[in-house]
Design a protein around this motif. Structure first.
Motif, PDB file in Angstrom:
ATOM      1  N   TYR A  24       0.911  -1.055   0.104  1.00 54.94           N
ATOM      2  CA  TYR A  24      -0.101   0.083   0.160  1.00 54.94           C
ATOM      3  C   TYR A  24       0.922   1.220  -0.035  1.00 54.94           C
ATOM      4  N   ASP A  25       0.557   2.068  -1.003  1.00 51.23           N
ATOM      5  CA  ASP A  25       1.336   3.327  -0.929  1.00 51.23           C
ATOM      6  C   ASP A  25       0.497   4.587  -0.362  1.00 51.23           C
ATOM      7  N   PRO A  26       1.031   5.203   1.020  1.00 57.34           N
ATOM      8  CA  PRO A  26       0.374   5.944   1.605  1.00 57.34           C
ATOM      9  C   PRO A  26       0.331   7.489   1.085  1.00 57.34           C
ATOM     10  N   THR A  27       1.154   7.388   0.050  1.00 54.56           N
ATOM     11  CA  THR A  27       1.432   8.817  -0.598  1.00 54.56           C
ATOM     12  C   THR A  27       0.734   9.111  -1.724  1.00 54.56           C
ATOM     13  N   TYR A  28      -0.172   7.956  -2.260  1.00 56.26           N
ATOM     14  CA  TYR A  28      -0.706   8.044  -3.613  1.00 56.26           C
ATOM     15  C   TYR A  28      -1.505   9.381  -3.864  1.00 56.26           C
ATOM     16  N   ASP A  29      -1.259   9.956  -4.993  1.00 60.14           N
ATOM     17  CA  ASP A  29      -1.956  11.292  -5.248  1.00 60.14           C
ATOM     18  C   ASP A  29      -2.751  11.032  -6.748  1.00 60.14           C
ATOM     19  N   PRO A  30      -4.063  11.077  -6.966  1.00 66.69           N
ATOM     20  CA  PRO A  30      -4.351  10.905  -8.367  1.00 66.69           C
ATOM     21  C   PRO A  30      -3.923  12.047  -8.989  1.00 66.69           C
ATOM     22  N   LEU A  31      -3.679  13.130  -8.529  1.00 62.62           N
ATOM     23  CA  LEU A  31      -3.528  14.217  -9.453  1.00 62.62           C
ATOM     24  C   LEU A  31      -1.745  14.177 -10.140  1.00 62.62           C
ATOM     25  N   VAL A  32      -1.141  13.454  -9.522  1.00 64.29           N
ATOM     26  CA  VAL A  32       0.150  13.196  -9.854  1.00 64.29           C
ATOM     27  C   VAL A  32       0.552  11.879 -10.311  1.00 64.29           C
ATOM     28  N   SER A  33      -0.236  10.809  -9.793  1.00 64.91           N
ATOM     29  CA  SER A  33       0.146   9.656 -10.319  1.00 64.91           C
ATOM     30  C   SER A  33      -0.373   9.062 -11.677  1.00 64.91           C
ATOM     31  N   PRO A  34       0.215   8.215 -12.391  1.00 64.28           N
ATOM     32  CA  PRO A  34      -0.443   7.916 -13.568  1.00 64.28           C
ATOM     33  C   PRO A  34      -1.585   6.846 -13.657  1.00 64.28           C
ATOM     34  N   SER A 102     -13.010  -2.963  -4.385  1.00 66.10           N
ATOM     35  CA  SER A 102     -13.377  -1.791  -3.584  1.00 66.10           C
ATOM     36  C   SER A 102     -12.053  -1.321  -2.840  1.00 66.10           C
ATOM     37  N   TRP A 103     -10.910  -1.396  -3.366  1.00 63.25           N
ATOM     38  CA  TRP A 103      -9.944  -0.963  -2.831  1.00 63.25           C
ATOM     39  C   TRP A 103      -9.713   0.791  -2.516  1.00 63.25           C
ATOM     40  N   GLY A 104     -10.599   1.265  -3.503  1.00 61.30           N
ATOM     41  CA  GLY A 104     -10.496   2.908  -3.224  1.00 61.30           C
ATOM     42  C   GLY A 104     -11.415   3.326  -2.166  1.00 61.30           C
ATOM     43  N   CYS A 105     -12.195   4.288  -2.388  1.00 63.15           N
ATOM     44  CA  CYS A 105     -13.067   4.748  -1.416  1.00 63.15           C
ATOM     45  C   CYS A 105     -14.125   3.946  -0.702  1.00 63.15           C
ATOM     46  N   ALA A 275     -16.248   4.181 -13.480  1.00 59.71           N
ATOM     47  CA  ALA A 275     -16.601   4.192 -11.912  1.00 59.71           C
ATOM     48  C   ALA A 275     -15.276   4.200 -11.371  1.00 59.71           C
ATOM     49  N   THR A 276     -14.337   5.224 -11.477  1.00 63.30           N
ATOM     50  CA  THR A 276     -13.220   5.046 -10.879  1.00 63.30           C
ATOM     51  C   THR A 276     -13.077   6.153  -9.636  1.00 63.30           C
ATOM     52  N   GLY A 277     -14.212   6.770  -9.524  1.00 61.91           N
ATOM     53  CA  GLY A 277     -14.153   7.810  -8.419  1.00 61.91           C
ATOM     54  C   GLY A 277     -13.027   8.805  -8.418  1.00 61.91           C
ATOM     55  N   ALA A 278     -12.543   9.029  -7.090  1.00 59.68           N
ATOM     56  CA  ALA A 278     -11.487  10.081  -7.097  1.00 59.68           C
ATOM     57  C   ALA A 278     -10.074   9.576  -7.519  1.00 59.68           C
ATOM     58  N   TYR A 279     -10.227   8.212  -7.729  1.00 62.13           N
ATOM     59  CA  TYR A 279      -8.872   7.603  -8.136  1.00 62.13           C
ATOM     60  C   TYR A 279      -8.595   7.492  -9.647  1.00 62.13           C
ATOM     61  N   THR A 280      -9.446   8.413 -10.323  1.00 65.75           N
ATOM     62  CA  THR A 280      -9.243   8.508 -11.709  1.00 65.75           C
ATOM     63  C   THR A 280      -8.243   9.393 -12.241  1.00 65.75           C
ATOM     64  N   ALA A 281      -7.267   8.897 -12.803  1.00 67.76           N
ATOM     65  CA  ALA A 281      -6.009   9.186 -13.214  1.00 67.76           C
ATOM     66  C   ALA A 281      -6.277  10.311 -14.410  1.00 67.76           C
ATOM     67  N   GLN A 282      -5.617  11.301 -14.587  1.00 70.42           N
ATOM     68  CA  GLN A 282      -5.757  12.608 -15.273  1.00 70.42           C
ATOM     69  C   GLN A 282      -5.725  11.770 -16.682  1.00 70.42           C
ATOM     70  N   THR A 283      -5.021  10.758 -16.918  1.00 70.23           N
ATOM     71  CA  THR A 283      -4.894  10.403 -18.310  1.00 70.23           C
ATOM     72  C   THR A 283      -5.803   9.140 -18.859  1.00 70.23           C
ATOM     73  N   LEU A 284      -6.717   8.919 -17.858  1.00 68.45           N
ATOM     74  CA  LEU A 284      -7.483   7.697 -18.162  1.00 68.45           C
ATOM     75  C   LEU A 284      -8.405   7.766 -19.616  1.00 68.45           C
ATOM     76  N   HIS A 285      -9.050   9.114 -19.467  1.00 66.62           N
ATOM     77  CA  HIS A 285      -9.927   9.639 -20.649  1.00 66.62           C
ATOM     78  C   HIS A 285      -9.957  10.971 -20.902  1.00 66.62           C
ATOM     79  N   PRO A 286      -9.815  11.426 -22.019  1.00 70.31           N
ATOM     80  CA  PRO A 286      -9.695  12.867 -22.479  1.00 70.31           C
ATOM     81  C   PRO A 286     -11.084  13.399 -21.565  1.00 70.31           C
ATOM     82  N   THR A 287     -12.258  12.750 -21.646  1.00 68.62           N
ATOM     83  CA  THR A 287     -13.214  13.568 -21.426  1.00 68.62           C
ATOM     84  C   THR A 287     -13.401  13.927 -19.768  1.00 68.62           C
ATOM     85  N   LEU A 288     -12.413  13.195 -19.200  1.00 65.34           N
ATOM     86  CA  LEU A 288     -12.223  13.367 -17.531  1.00 65.34           C
ATOM     87  C   LEU A 288     -11.136  14.058 -17.121  1.00 65.34           C
ATOM     88  N   ARG A 289     -10.282  14.777 -17.927  1.00 63.17           N
ATOM     89  CA  ARG A 289      -9.339  15.387 -17.457  1.00 63.17           C
ATOM     90  C   ARG A 289      -9.582  16.607 -16.862  1.00 63.17           C
TER      91      ARG A 289
END
Ligand SMILES: Cc1cc2nc3c(=O)[nH]c(=O)nc-3n(C[C@H](O)[C@H](O)[C@H](O)COP(=O)(O)OP(=O)(O)OC[C@H]3O[C@@H](n4cnc5c(N)ncnc54)[C@H](O)[C@@H]3O)c2cc1C
Length: 472
Positions: A24-34, A102-105, A275-289
């Motif tokens: 588990y990575d406690p510093t994971y950050d969805p705005l930074v991590s791919p 259900s690893w996320g929220c 259905a990736t909640g706040a764990y959506t990477a910026q790069t997942l899909h252009p519509t969600l950036r």
């Protein structure tokens, strides 16, 4: 037309962050991590420690697959979508989860099922959309809550029913609560009861900050992960497949078919639900950036309290409670005699493990319950909440030319509404549901003009909220 949404550098980073280490990575950050990783361990939550062994899933993707519908993310939303697709539309979806079920929220929340979604109150719905739309919105949320109650009754998840208390954390808030209660009754026919500080503290819980409380009859506390495991069991029994350790690391659309690249194979899908909640990477899909603002929330659970401590705090209710701060505290007396309490946390993932955030939460608990100052904390963790830029969720197909759908942006109110969002997402994927014409279904998530600077804005807002919240 095809496009690749995750570039090779980001994809390499994704693999590096996942390959080899499941820690588990406690510093994971969805705005930074791919991406959220690959087969990562759960956060060290009370729910993970007490849910028992996870039910079987379908393991990682091991070869290329052709499917009708792929759902990305196996939190409440992804699993509820798969369940509704199978039960109500005869579609056997394939769910792809980067880590564990259900690893996320959905394994980190406070387990407070409320008759709400998004961050706006019912009177704010009226301000934003007018009375007619607000009434329809109320029906939608209430219908969702009724479905939630049915699922909670079907699943062994330690329910604590009875309603929800909204606690005025300052005397000046009581007038606002009274006004909201009047709108609930007069406009929505939704009953509630306003309680004085004395009555609330004597009859329910002796929260030393409480200046009174509004009680609504709907509200259930649940064991967050037992609920998710129940969704998993039901979805698989209905015909869905759930692949864990299968992060979507690349996405190309070729002749209308979505090619989702996972470490074990490419999943080719005619339709995709995100259905990736706040764990959506910026790069997942252009519509969600830059469409979802990930906000950290902290949570902790005390050791089992002694009868003397329970008496000193006058814990007479096990109903769910939140206070009226913008940076609110949410808490509950758990079935095994512990207190769970949560509130705001760090701004960045890198700063999340800094002990000062846990200290702030402990101080908040001690202000409410002086008898618990210094009590041992057995569990503490944090997670990312998906807040939309207009504070309300969306369940939609952002571009009618593409078979891509999403349900996101619950703003910390997703325990109950996520299953209704899953139901609506399933309808949309199945080509139905056009009759539900609420703005949360017909418009996409709004962007933010200053998206790259959102965290600077968030710092300023937190200061402003703090000053406003703590004003006498
Ligand atoms: C600390 C905390 C307390 C909360 N308390 C409450 C509460 O008391 N009441 C309430 O109503 N709400 C609460 N919430 C919010 C609630 O937990 C969420 O709204 C809800 O769980 C969202 O579920 P979800 O399925 O949409 O997202 P999640 O449960 O976050 O699931 C998203 C999943 O997508 C996966 N994923 C992401 N990217 C990929 C990819 N590329 N490939 C494959 N998989 C991917 C992730 O690994 C993750 O498991 C809280 C949240 C937190 C963090």
């Amino acid at each position: 037309m095809g496009y690749s949404t995750i570039d090779s550098a980001a994809s390499a980073g994704f693999a590096a962050s996942g390959a080899g280490s499941t820690k588990y990575d406690p510093t994971y950050d969805p705005l930074v991590s791919p991406g959220p990783g690959h087969g990562k361990d759960y956060a060290p939550t009370y729910w993970v420690a007490t849910a028992g062994s996870p039910p079987p899933d379908d393991g990682p993707v091991t070869k290329d697959l052709d499917v009708d519908v792929a759902i990305i993310g196996a939190g409440y939303t992804g699993l509820a979508t798969a369940l509704c697709l199978a039960r109500e539309h005869g579609i056997k979806a394939v769910v792809l989860e980067a880590n564990r079920t259900s690893w996320g929220c959905s394994s980190r929340n406070g387990g407070q099922g409320q008759n709400a979604s998004g961050r706006l109150s019912r009177s704010q719905w009226i301000e934003r959309w007018g009375k007619d739309v607000a009434l329809k919105m109320h029906d939608e949320i209430q219908q969702g809550f009724d479905h939630f109650k049915e699922l909670v009754a079907e699943i062994d998840c330690d329910p604590q029913p009875g309603g929800h208390f909204l606690i005025a954390h300052r005397p000046r808030i009581m007038a606002k609560l009274a006004a909201e209660a009047k709108v609930w009754k007069d406009v929505f026919g939704y009953p509630s009861e306003l309680l004085s500080a004395q009555t609330f503290r004597r009859e329910f819980i002796d929260d030393h900050e409480a200046a009174g409380a509004l009680h609504e009859p709907e509200g259930i506390g649940v064991h967050a992960l037992k609920l998710a495991f129940g969704y998993l069991r039901l979805a698989r029994a209905a015909g869905a497949t759930v692949h864990t350790s299968s992060p979507v690391m690349g996405w190309e659309t070729i002749n209308g078919v979505h090619h989702l690249r996972t470490p074990g194979g490419v999943v080719r899908a005619r339709a995709v639900g995100i259905a990736t909640g706040a764990y959506t990477a910026q790069t997942l899909h252009p519509t969600l950036r830059s469409k979802v603002m990930p906000i950290l929330s902290n949570s902790m659970v005390t050791r089992v309290l002694t009868p003397a401590e329970i008496a000193a705090c006058n814990f007479r209710t096990t109903q769910v409670l939140t206070d009226t701060r913008t940076l609110r505290f949410y808490y509950r007396f758990l079935p095994d005699g512990r207190l769970q309490i949560g509130s705001r946390s760090a701004i960045t993932g890198a700063d999340a493990p800094n002990p000062r955030h846990l200290d702030l939460l402990k101080e908040g608990m001690a202000r409410k319950f002086p008898a618990l100052r210094g009590v041992e904390i057995d569990y503490s963790w944090w997670g990312w909440v998906d807040v939309s830029h207009d504070m309300m969720p969306r369940v939609c197909q952002p571009d009618p030319r593409q078979s891509v759908f999403y349900a996101l942006g619950y703003g910390g109110n997703g325990v109950s509404y996520s299953q209704q969002a899953g139901r609506r997402l399933a309808e949309r994927i199945a080509g139905k549901g056009a009759q539900h014409a609420l703005p949360i279904f017909t418009t996409p998530l709004p962007g933010h003009p200053f998206a790259p600077f959102r965290r600077i804005g968030q710092r300023m807002l937190y200061l402003q909220y703090f000053r406003h919240d703590e004003k006498p």
